[in-house]
Design a protein around this motif. Sequence first.
Motif, mmCIF file in Angstrom:
data_model
loop_
_atom_site.group_PDB
_atom_site.id
_atom_site.type_symbol
_atom_site.label_atom_id
_atom_site.label_comp_id
_atom_site.label_asym_id
_atom_site.label_seq_id
_atom_site.Cartn_x
_atom_site.Cartn_y
_atom_site.Cartn_z
ATOM 1 N N VAL A 111 10.106 -7.921 4.190
ATOM 2 C CA VAL A 111 8.995 -7.494 3.326
ATOM 3 C C VAL A 111 9.257 -7.883 1.880
ATOM 4 C CG1 VAL A 111 7.679 -5.502 2.495
ATOM 5 C CG2 VAL A 111 8.545 -5.528 4.841
ATOM 6 N N TYR A 112 8.192 -8.303 1.196
ATOM 7 C CA TYR A 112 8.252 -8.475 -0.253
ATOM 8 C C TYR A 112 6.948 -7.977 -0.858
ATOM 9 C CZ TYR A 112 8.431 -10.480 -4.918
ATOM 10 O OH TYR A 112 8.415 -10.635 -6.276
ATOM 11 N N LEU A 113 7.048 -7.029 -1.796
ATOM 12 C CA LEU A 113 5.892 -6.506 -2.522
ATOM 13 C C LEU A 113 6.096 -6.814 -3.999
ATOM 14 C CD1 LEU A 113 5.426 -3.058 -0.716
ATOM 15 C CD2 LEU A 113 4.131 -5.166 -0.363
ATOM 16 N N PHE A 166 -1.428 -3.374 -3.850
ATOM 17 C CA PHE A 166 -0.221 -2.742 -3.308
ATOM 18 C C PHE A 166 -0.578 -1.807 -2.160
ATOM 19 C CE2 PHE A 166 2.601 0.936 -3.189
ATOM 20 C CZ PHE A 166 3.828 0.325 -2.989
ATOM 21 N N THR A 167 -1.601 -0.990 -2.340
ATOM 22 C CA THR A 167 -2.031 -0.061 -1.288
ATOM 23 C C THR A 167 -2.483 -0.817 -0.045
ATOM 24 O OG1 THR A 167 -2.716 1.578 -2.925
ATOM 25 C CG2 THR A 167 -3.645 1.793 -0.723
ATOM 26 N N ARG A 168 -3.208 -1.918 -0.245
ATOM 27 C CA ARG A 168 -3.685 -2.704 0.899
ATOM 28 C C ARG A 168 -2.522 -3.311 1.669
ATOM 29 N NH1 ARG A 168 -4.227 -7.896 1.577
ATOM 30 N NH2 ARG A 168 -3.915 -8.325 -0.647
ATOM 31 N N LYS A 169 -1.585 -3.914 0.952
ATOM 32 C CA LYS A 169 -0.440 -4.544 1.624
ATOM 33 C C LYS A 169 0.428 -3.508 2.330
ATOM 34 C CE LYS A 169 0.113 -8.790 -1.077
ATOM 35 N NZ LYS A 169 0.201 -9.690 0.094
ATOM 36 N N LEU A 170 0.612 -2.368 1.703
ATOM 37 C CA LEU A 170 1.405 -1.318 2.340
ATOM 38 C C LEU A 170 0.697 -0.801 3.585
ATOM 39 C CD1 LEU A 170 4.108 0.103 1.727
ATOM 40 C CD2 LEU A 170 2.787 1.968 0.712
ATOM 41 N N GLY A 171 -0.629 -0.734 3.536
ATOM 42 C CA GLY A 171 -1.389 -0.314 4.713
ATOM 43 C C GLY A 171 -1.281 -1.305 5.858
ATOM 44 N N VAL A 172 -1.326 -2.601 5.547
ATOM 45 C CA VAL A 172 -1.162 -3.632 6.578
ATOM 46 C C VAL A 172 0.225 -3.539 7.203
ATOM 47 C CG1 VAL A 172 -1.002 -6.121 6.975
ATOM 48 C CG2 VAL A 172 -2.856 -5.205 5.570
ATOM 49 N N LEU A 173 1.244 -3.328 6.357
ATOM 50 C CA LEU A 173 2.606 -3.179 6.868
ATOM 51 C C LEU A 173 2.707 -1.967 7.782
ATOM 52 C CD1 LEU A 173 5.634 -3.894 6.887
ATOM 53 C CD2 LEU A 173 5.874 -2.491 4.809
ATOM 54 N N GLU A 174 2.131 -0.846 7.378
ATOM 55 C CA GLU A 174 2.193 0.361 8.204
ATOM 56 C C GLU A 174 1.524 0.142 9.557
ATOM 57 O OE1 GLU A 174 0.777 5.060 8.152
ATOM 58 O OE2 GLU A 174 0.919 3.938 6.281
ATOM 59 N N ASP A 175 0.381 -0.526 9.560
ATOM 60 C CA ASP A 175 -0.311 -0.798 10.823
ATOM 61 C C ASP A 175 0.550 -1.677 11.734
ATOM 62 O OD1 ASP A 175 -2.502 0.695 10.104
ATOM 63 O OD2 ASP A 175 -3.667 -1.011 9.384
ATOM 64 N N ALA A 176 1.199 -2.696 11.141
ATOM 65 C CA ALA A 176 2.037 -3.596 11.941
ATOM 66 C C ALA A 176 3.237 -2.853 12.528
ATOM 67 C CB ALA A 176 2.504 -4.767 11.077
ATOM 68 N N ALA A 202 4.486 6.367 -2.640
ATOM 69 C CA ALA A 202 3.634 5.868 -1.550
ATOM 70 C C ALA A 202 4.476 5.322 -0.402
ATOM 71 C CB ALA A 202 2.690 4.790 -2.082
ATOM 72 N N ILE A 203 5.570 4.629 -0.732
ATOM 73 C CA ILE A 203 6.448 4.082 0.305
ATOM 74 C C ILE A 203 7.130 5.206 1.068
ATOM 75 C CG2 ILE A 203 8.556 2.744 0.681
ATOM 76 C CD1 ILE A 203 7.659 1.008 -1.730
ATOM 77 N N LEU A 204 7.577 6.229 0.365
ATOM 78 C CA LEU A 204 8.221 7.374 1.017
ATOM 79 C C LEU A 204 7.247 8.092 1.942
ATOM 80 C CD1 LEU A 204 10.266 8.805 -1.977
ATOM 81 C CD2 LEU A 204 11.188 7.654 0.045
ATOM 82 N N GLU A 205 5.993 8.212 1.536
ATOM 83 C CA GLU A 205 4.997 8.859 2.392
ATOM 84 C C GLU A 205 4.755 8.040 3.655
ATOM 85 O OE1 GLU A 205 1.629 9.374 -0.124
ATOM 86 O OE2 GLU A 205 2.470 11.099 -1.185
ATOM 87 N N MET A 206 4.718 6.709 3.517
ATOM 88 C CA MET A 206 4.580 5.851 4.693
ATOM 89 C C MET A 206 5.775 6.029 5.623
ATOM 90 S SD MET A 206 4.687 1.694 5.073
ATOM 91 C CE MET A 206 6.481 1.745 4.846
ATOM 92 N N ALA A 207 6.980 6.032 5.054
ATOM 93 C CA ALA A 207 8.191 6.190 5.860
ATOM 94 C C ALA A 207 8.173 7.524 6.606
ATOM 95 C CB ALA A 207 9.430 6.085 4.979
ATOM 96 N N ALA A 208 7.701 8.573 5.955
ATOM 97 C CA ALA A 208 7.641 9.882 6.604
ATOM 98 C C ALA A 208 6.664 9.873 7.769
ATOM 99 C CB ALA A 208 7.239 10.950 5.582
ATOM 100 N N ARG A 209 5.526 9.208 7.588
ATOM 101 C CA ARG A 209 4.542 9.148 8.680
ATOM 102 C C ARG A 209 5.090 8.385 9.885
ATOM 103 N NH1 ARG A 209 0.932 8.337 4.232
ATOM 104 N NH2 ARG A 209 1.018 6.067 4.501
ATOM 105 N N LEU A 210 5.954 7.411 9.634
ATOM 106 C CA LEU A 210 6.477 6.561 10.706
ATOM 107 C C LEU A 210 7.852 7.008 11.203
ATOM 108 C CD1 LEU A 210 5.481 3.088 9.211
ATOM 109 C CD2 LEU A 210 4.319 4.308 11.049
#
Length: 319
Positions: free
Chosen positions: A82-84, A93-103, A135-143
Amino acid sequence: MARILQGNLHRSRLAYDLLTQHVREQKVDVLLISEQYKNLDLPFWVSNGEKTAAIWVPGRGLANTVTGEVRGRMGRITFFSVYLSPNLTAADFTRKLGVLEDAIREVPGEIVIGGDFNARATEWGLPTTNPRGRAILEMAARLNLIIANEGNTTTYRRTGFGESIPDVTFVSEMTTRNIRDWHVTEEYTASDHQYILFNINEDRQTSTRRNHSRAPRWNTRRMNRETFAMLIQSTNLLSNGSPHELGERERAETIVDKTTNLITEICDATMSRVSTSHQRRPVYWWTDDIAELRKENFYSRRRAQRNDGKSNRWVRRPR
């Protein structure tokens, strides 16, 4: 044992030349690279369209790109590179992080994510947390992802620009038990980033045995403390109707079993469990309808964030 190297080349030709030698010397099995000078002409090497992230899983692996994200698989583990960019707007940033989370969400089994996130968080060794880091920490928590970084050794060092830790490694809970010797190297890289090296134990039998022997765990941060206290106070843990005709040992074992079951029920009623399955089995109340509603919620939230991001503002969640 698999050897993993993670780093940012910062478009440096010399860093690129030194990297190939470093890979040979360290006997690297998986390479997670961002801002490469150019792509290596090697089997199982892939890059995203922007050429800002690449992955190489030689010999026994498979690498590909999915919706702009670079990922590869070796054995039971899927790797993401990953590179942001620090120049992304809040909306991008929100869009790319969302695409990463979906993947990531689409991938079963164990996961390792290595990249330059250009974000700050105390959880990976920095003194403060900024909105991107949150935002990254929240994504990590969800996953159910765990930060593998150890200590606070900086990975970015540039004269006149200071030092920081933009390079972060995330792993699934099952994988974190097998991470060995995660560290930031001190060798010259010809980039303004130092490399990260770590090993992953491939003894699946040991990991599986350790997983089956573990007791349940709960997310105490999400505990409903009032309900928990009420249930504990209203329950006589030692009075569970154990037959008096049983011997002392049998009665004690019965009381222990029933008390354990009762405490488990109270914990389940007041907080969510921490997943211990690499297959990410759903909790007992999960249904397809709830999964669909969550998916709709994610996309609605991202659309709202993209619209709000046009003014380049971040909305903080209330504490």
